[in-house]
Design an enzyme around this catalytic site. Structure first.
Site, PDB file in Angstrom:
ATOM      1  N   ASN A   9       0.879  -1.176   0.000  1.00 18.85           N
ATOM      2  CA  ASN A   9       0.000   0.000   0.000  1.00 18.85           C
ATOM      3  C   ASN A   9       0.910   1.216   0.000  1.00 18.85           C
ATOM      4  O   ASN A   9       1.488   1.568   1.026  1.00 18.85           O
ATOM      5  CB  ASN A   9      -0.899  -0.010   1.245  1.00 18.85           C
ATOM      6  CG  ASN A   9      -1.717   1.276   1.339  1.00 18.85           C
ATOM      7  OD1 ASN A   9      -1.753   2.060   0.400  1.00 18.85           O
ATOM      8  ND2 ASN A   9      -2.360   1.487   2.474  1.00 18.85           N
ATOM      9  N   LYS A  11       0.129   4.262  -0.400  1.00 20.09           N
ATOM     10  CA  LYS A  11      -0.480   5.490   0.147  1.00 20.09           C
ATOM     11  C   LYS A  11      -0.173   6.667  -0.806  1.00 20.09           C
ATOM     12  O   LYS A  11      -0.207   6.469  -2.016  1.00 20.09           O
ATOM     13  CB  LYS A  11       0.026   5.728   1.577  1.00 20.09           C
ATOM     14  CG  LYS A  11      -0.158   4.463   2.431  1.00 20.09           C
ATOM     15  CD  LYS A  11       0.075   4.648   3.883  1.00 20.09           C
ATOM     16  CE  LYS A  11      -0.147   3.307   4.597  1.00 20.09           C
ATOM     17  NZ  LYS A  11      -0.099   3.416   6.042  1.00 20.09           N
ATOM     18  N   HIS A  95      -9.871   1.789   4.433  1.00 21.96           N
ATOM     19  CA  HIS A  95      -8.588   1.763   5.146  1.00 21.96           C
ATOM     20  C   HIS A  95      -8.660   2.696   6.364  1.00 21.96           C
ATOM     21  O   HIS A  95      -9.363   3.719   6.333  1.00 21.96           O
ATOM     22  CB  HIS A  95      -7.465   2.210   4.205  1.00 21.96           C
ATOM     23  CG  HIS A  95      -6.102   2.072   4.791  1.00 21.96           C
ATOM     24  ND1 HIS A  95      -5.519   3.072   5.550  1.00 21.96           N
ATOM     25  CD2 HIS A  95      -5.208   1.056   4.764  1.00 21.96           C
ATOM     26  CE1 HIS A  95      -4.322   2.663   5.951  1.00 21.96           C
ATOM     27  NE2 HIS A  95      -4.108   1.441   5.484  1.00 21.96           N
ATOM     28  N   GLU A 167      -6.113  -4.156  10.382  1.00 24.81           N
ATOM     29  CA  GLU A 167      -4.991  -3.233  10.547  1.00 24.81           C
ATOM     30  C   GLU A 167      -5.203  -2.376  11.788  1.00 24.81           C
ATOM     31  O   GLU A 167      -5.725  -1.263  11.709  1.00 24.81           O
ATOM     32  CB  GLU A 167      -4.863  -2.347   9.307  1.00 24.81           C
ATOM     33  CG  GLU A 167      -4.559  -3.156   8.057  1.00 24.81           C
ATOM     34  CD  GLU A 167      -4.403  -2.264   6.840  1.00 24.81           C
ATOM     35  OE1 GLU A 167      -3.303  -1.737   6.647  1.00 24.81           O
ATOM     36  OE2 GLU A 167      -5.376  -2.082   6.120  1.00 24.81           O
ATOM     37  N   GLY A 173       1.892   2.559  10.889  1.00 22.83           N
ATOM     38  CA  GLY A 173       2.568   3.845  10.753  1.00 22.83           C
ATOM     39  C   GLY A 173       3.840   4.008  11.559  1.00 22.83           C
ATOM     40  O   GLY A 173       4.275   3.103  12.273  1.00 22.83           O
TER      41      GLY A 173
HETATM   42  P1  13P Z   1       2.821   0.494   7.723  1.00 25.49           P
HETATM   43  O1  13P Z   1       3.338  -0.800   7.124  1.00 25.49           O
HETATM   44  O2  13P Z   1       3.622   1.687   7.283  1.00 25.49           O
HETATM   45  O3  13P Z   1       2.659   0.387   9.212  1.00 25.49           O
HETATM   46  O4  13P Z   1       1.349   0.743   7.125  1.00 25.49           O
HETATM   47  C1  13P Z   1       0.435  -0.286   7.172  1.00 25.49           C
HETATM   48  C2  13P Z   1      -0.740   0.027   6.318  1.00 25.49           C
HETATM   49  O5  13P Z   1      -1.426   1.009   6.519  1.00 25.49           O
HETATM   50  C3  13P Z   1      -0.999  -0.877   5.185  1.00 25.49           C
HETATM   51  O6  13P Z   1      -2.245  -0.630   4.607  1.00 25.49           O
END
Ligand code: 13P
Length: 254
Positions: A9, A11, A95, A167, A173
């Site tokens: 992901n 983002k 999400h 999640e 994060g």
């Molecule tokens: P991180 O791997 O950066 O913790 O993020 C997880 C996430 O939001 C995957 O969708």
């Protein structure tokens, strides 16, 4: 046997050029698609180019979000019909960042799930919870509520292909850490909920992914858990070498 699904992901990272270069760099080093499925959720404007760059590699091109409406006067929104024609196979819905930062409700996610099914995209339905919610209830009632509202009206036939992710906010994060035991416990409880809402047979077939601080060091342990069928990876998926190490986790020496 549930096929593992490893998903990046990205983002709000990477330009079109960076996304295409990444796909070209990894596509000949992916695991056998019959054994492990791999996908990347890039930014919407890059998905078609990523699809073209991925050619016949089996790499899944995934959208991070889309509108609940099929089409119409919704300035700035992204249509699932358009995504599907751009080579996108899956769409992430609900999400934690969409829910917390953009006030996305269970009802909105529910409508998006229906539209995804209608347009032939496979939904990856995201569920989340905070540590407070978890500690208050002992069990993950908050996630159950999310799933019940989001899956309302989704039939036995439709649920078979849907993917669910867990999640928890305490693992997603910067500055967070994955807790493998809690990750497995969350996915196990979601599977039990699916058995309660649908059937044991469906619960046994449906794929449940875990997301939150997955990296090349912990992926093998996470993927060894019986109820975790795959992962959604944020930060660690942005680097080619890290991503290849994770999609090929089965080759890592123990
Ligand atoms: P991180 O791997 O950066 O913790 O993020 C997880 C996430 O939001 C995957 O969708």
């Amino acid at each position: 046997m549930r096929k593992p699904f490893i998903v990046a992901n990205w983002k709000m990272h990477k330009t079109v050029q960076e996304s295409v270069d990444f796909v070209k760099a990894i596509k000949d080093h992916l695991p056998d698609p019959d054994k492990v499925e791999v996908g990347i959720a890039g930014q919407a404007f890059a998905l078609y180019s990523m699809h073209e760059a991925a050619a016949k590699s089996g790499l899944r091109i995934i959208a991070q979000n889309a509108a609940p409406q099929l089409s119409g006067p919704f300035t700035g929104e992204i249509s699932m019909r358009g995504l599907s024609q751009a080579g996108v196979s899956h769409v992430m819905l609900g999400h934690i960042e969409r829910r917390r930062l953009f006030n996305e409700t269970n009802e909105a996610v529910h409508q998006k799930v229906e539209t995804a099914i209608m347009t032939g995209l496979t939904p990856i339905i995201c569920t989340d919870e905070t540590m407070v919610q978890r500690e208050m209830n002992g069990e993950i009632h908050y996630v159950l509520k999310q799933l019940q509202s989001v899956l309302h009206g989704v039939s036995l036939d439709q649920i078979r292909d849907i993917i669910i992710s867990y999640e928890p906010s305490w693992a997603v994060g910067v500055g967070q850490r994955a807790n493998t035991a809690l990750a497995e416990e969350g996915c196990r409880q979601i599977r039990r909920m699916i058995a309660d809402i649908y059937t044991y047979e469906i619960a046994d077939k449906i794929r449940i992914l875990y997301g939150g601080s997955v990296n090349p060091k912990n992926i093998q342990e996470i993927m060894s858990k019986p109820d975790i069928d795959g992962v959604l990876i944020g930060r660690a998926s942005l680097d080619v070498d890290n991503f290849l190490a994770m999609v090929n986790y089965q080759q890592q020496t123990k």
